[in-house]
Design an enzyme around this catalytic site. Structure first.
Site, mmCIF file in Angstrom:
data_model
loop_
_atom_site.group_PDB
_atom_site.id
_atom_site.type_symbol
_atom_site.label_atom_id
_atom_site.label_comp_id
_atom_site.label_asym_id
_atom_site.label_seq_id
_atom_site.Cartn_x
_atom_site.Cartn_y
_atom_site.Cartn_z
ATOM 1 N N GLU A 361 0.715 -1.173 0.067
ATOM 2 C CA GLU A 361 -0.102 -0.056 -0.050
ATOM 3 C C GLU A 361 0.776 1.335 0.031
ATOM 4 O O GLU A 361 0.538 2.288 0.575
ATOM 5 C CB GLU A 361 -0.992 -0.169 1.180
ATOM 6 C CG GLU A 361 -1.815 -1.244 1.311
ATOM 7 C CD GLU A 361 -3.235 -1.233 0.768
ATOM 8 O OE1 GLU A 361 -3.699 -2.309 0.628
ATOM 9 O OE2 GLU A 361 -3.741 -0.105 0.746
HETATM 10 N N1 COS Z 1 -6.574 11.081 -2.958
HETATM 11 C C1 COS Z 1 -7.175 11.898 -3.854
HETATM 12 N N2 COS Z 1 -6.458 12.132 -5.016
HETATM 13 C C2 COS Z 1 -5.137 12.008 -5.351
HETATM 14 C C3 COS Z 1 -4.438 11.553 -3.974
HETATM 15 C C4 COS Z 1 -5.312 11.053 -2.845
HETATM 16 N N3 COS Z 1 -4.610 10.640 -1.962
HETATM 17 N N4 COS Z 1 -3.142 11.431 -4.203
HETATM 18 C C5 COS Z 1 -2.886 12.033 -5.368
HETATM 19 N N5 COS Z 1 -4.034 12.520 -5.921
HETATM 20 C C6 COS Z 1 -4.484 13.035 -7.209
HETATM 21 C C7 COS Z 1 -3.788 14.342 -7.342
HETATM 22 O O1 COS Z 1 -4.579 15.563 -6.566
HETATM 23 C C8 COS Z 1 -3.656 14.711 -8.637
HETATM 24 O O2 COS Z 1 -4.697 14.994 -9.303
HETATM 25 P P1 COS Z 1 -4.971 16.484 -10.116
HETATM 26 O O3 COS Z 1 -3.832 16.365 -11.073
HETATM 27 O O4 COS Z 1 -6.047 16.754 -10.628
HETATM 28 O O5 COS Z 1 -4.533 17.585 -8.952
HETATM 29 C C9 COS Z 1 -3.276 13.281 -9.205
HETATM 30 O O6 COS Z 1 -3.987 12.387 -8.261
HETATM 31 C C10 COS Z 1 -1.949 12.959 -9.217
HETATM 32 O O7 COS Z 1 -1.280 13.252 -8.297
HETATM 33 P P2 COS Z 1 0.252 13.372 -8.012
HETATM 34 O O8 COS Z 1 0.981 14.427 -9.015
HETATM 35 O O9 COS Z 1 0.636 13.430 -6.628
HETATM 36 O O10 COS Z 1 0.968 12.120 -8.787
HETATM 37 P P3 COS Z 1 2.193 11.333 -8.540
HETATM 38 O O11 COS Z 1 2.565 10.744 -9.992
HETATM 39 O O12 COS Z 1 3.178 12.369 -8.278
HETATM 40 O O13 COS Z 1 2.112 9.971 -7.691
HETATM 41 C C11 COS Z 1 2.192 9.276 -5.475
HETATM 42 C C12 COS Z 1 1.758 10.276 -6.103
HETATM 43 C C13 COS Z 1 3.617 8.578 -5.405
HETATM 44 C C14 COS Z 1 1.747 9.489 -4.009
HETATM 45 C C15 COS Z 1 1.312 7.765 -5.895
HETATM 46 O O14 COS Z 1 1.935 7.380 -7.219
HETATM 47 C C16 COS Z 1 1.623 6.688 -4.886
HETATM 48 O O15 COS Z 1 0.635 6.737 -3.960
HETATM 49 N N6 COS Z 1 2.480 5.701 -5.229
HETATM 50 C C17 COS Z 1 2.311 4.570 -4.432
HETATM 51 C C18 COS Z 1 1.358 3.651 -5.067
HETATM 52 C C19 COS Z 1 1.192 2.419 -4.100
HETATM 53 O O16 COS Z 1 0.766 2.541 -2.890
HETATM 54 N N7 COS Z 1 1.032 1.161 -4.537
HETATM 55 C C20 COS Z 1 0.794 0.057 -3.777
HETATM 56 C C21 COS Z 1 -0.356 -0.482 -4.550
HETATM 57 S S1 COS Z 1 -1.181 -1.679 -3.479
HETATM 58 S S2 COS Z 1 -0.033 -2.916 -2.621
#
Ligand code: COS
Length: 377
Positions: A361
């Site tokens: 996650e």
């Molecule tokens: N809730 C709602 N929307 C979200 C959010 C959240 N928690 N996090 C990001 N977003 C939205 C952002 O607001 C953005 O939307 P807008 O462009 O409309 O503003 C969009 O999603 C892209 O967000 P961001 O630019 O932050 O994306 P990134 O590519 O930089 O990625 C991370 C952000 C690194 C936080 C994300 O890719 C992540 O969580 N990676 C880990 C994945 C993971 O947990 N994998 C495990 C799978 S299950 S074992």
């Protein structure tokens, strides 16, 4: 602010603890060794109302909140992280559909999941798209009233046994904005499973490669609109991080209990080793860390239940609780000494189970990235 569990939370905790002690504990070591998952455990948990705790009663759930949900997840994890994760992952499609699904999707898919008649899965990661979830390559091409899915997902918990999966695929251009979310059903032609991962722990839980070869998914199975998929996935992960935090509480508590029991019973230099400060101070530190993590996990659940922003607090809870679990389980092995390193005691299993919680996650490095961004943006 109330630091005492309410009656419902305590009842759910007791119910889950009794079930886990009776139905899971006697099998867990052998099943971990045999890599054997028992779907009937999920069905029985469903009959007890424990697989759909946070979804509304009108869709077959218990209509409760995350504060109740985390009590159940913790109790399962204290016996087996594999089954805690199975319930949490079966919860993900329910949480997603409840928030983003239309009425027809909710009615069709949530009740079976909520009642343990179906197992759920969540397909986000790929070989080249882990932390960078927005870079996924699996595609979904619109063709008439269907989408055609092609690609491969990796590390998908119970992807082979799940009846209902939420799968993220690219309908648009590169990056997060091009991602959409779909409901995929087991048995759809072209959907198959590749290798099952051999892991260092949580071996009861199946971790699968999913293969999509021209899988025709009805357009009615698109969740929300095209391009909503990344937001759907991130929202689900926010909730999922609370349940992973709760799993960390369970595994750490299980390990601490084993360590306390051993420290009382094991005698060296003519007295129980618990009477040596070197050991009792370790136990004290473990208990403090566990309680501190519990407060963070409970706060995240409380915020969610009260409809307040909780994304940052979920990341904090996941990060702190899973790092705590790694430390506490490692220290439990140390308290048991030579015995702790053997499979005669569960301490080493807890330690192997804790490790995966720092990864799933979103790795704890990604949690720090989320927190760092929220502090500085
Ligand atoms: N809730 C709602 N929307 C979200 C959010 C959240 N928690 N996090 C990001 N977003 C939205 C952002 O607001 C953005 O939307 P807008 O462009 O409309 O503003 C969009 O999603 C892209 O967000 P961001 O630019 O932050 O994306 P990134 O590519 O930089 O990625 C991370 C952000 C690194 C936080 C994300 O890719 C992540 O969580 N990676 C880990 C994945 C993971 O947990 N994998 C495990 C799978 S299950 S074992």
């Amino acid at each position: 602010m109330d630091f005492q569990e309410n009656t419902m939370q305590s009842e759910l905790r007791d119910l889950t603890r009794k079930f886990a002690q009776k139905e899971i504990l006697p099998l867990v070591e052998q099943d971990e060794h045999d890599e054997r998952f028992r779907p009937e455990i999920i069905r029985k948990l469903g009959e007890l109302g424990l697989t759909g705790i946070p979804v509304p009663e009108e869709y077959g759930g218990a209509g409760l909140g995350y504060q109740e949900y985390i009590a159940t997840i913790e109790e399962l994890a204290a016996v087996s992280v594999s089954y805690a994760i199975s319930v949490a992952v079966t919860g993900l499609p329910q949480v997603i559909l409840n928030l983003f699904g239309n009425e027809a999707q909710k009615k069709k898919y949530i009740p079976k999941l909520a009642q343990g008649e179906a197992i759920g899965a969540f397909g986000l990661s790929e070989a080249s798209s882990g932390s960078d979830a927005g870079s996924m390559r699996t595609t979904a091409r619109r063709e008439g009233d269907s989408y055609i899915l092609n690609g491969t997902k990796l590390w998908i918990t119970q992807g082979d046994i799940a009846e209902t999966l939420i799968v993220m695929a690219r309908t648009g251009g590169p990056g997060p904005k091009g991602v959409s979310a779909f409901i995929v059903e087991k048995g759809m032609p072209g959907f198959s499973c590749g290798k099952r991962e051999k892991k260092m722990g949580c071996s009861i839980s199946h971790t699968m490669e999913l293969i999509f070869q021209n899988v025709r998914v009805p357009a009615a199975n698109l969740i929300g609109s095209e391009g909503d998929g990344f937001k759907v996935a991130m929202t689900a992960l926010d909730s999922g991080r609370v349940t992973i935090g709760a799993s960390a509480l369970g595994v750490a508590r299980g390990a601490l209990e084993v360590a306390i029991r051993h420290a009382r019973e094991r005698e060296q230099f003519g007295k129980p080793i618990a009477e040596f400060q070197g050991v009792s101070f370790m136990l004290a530190d473990m208990a403090v860390a566990l309680d501190a993590a519990r407060l963070l996990v409970q706060r995240a659940a409380w915020l969610k239940d009260n409809g307040l922003p909780f994304s940052t607090q979920a990341a904090m809870a996941k990060l702190f609780a899973t790092d705590m679990a790694m430390k506490v389980t490692t220290d439990a092995v140390q308290v048991l000494g030579g015995s702790g390193y053997t499979q005669d005691f569960p301490a080493e299993r807890y330690m192997r189970e804790a490790k995966v919680l720092q990864i799933v996650e979103g790795t704890n490095q990604i949690q720090r990235l989320i927190l760092g961004r929220s502090l500085t943006s």
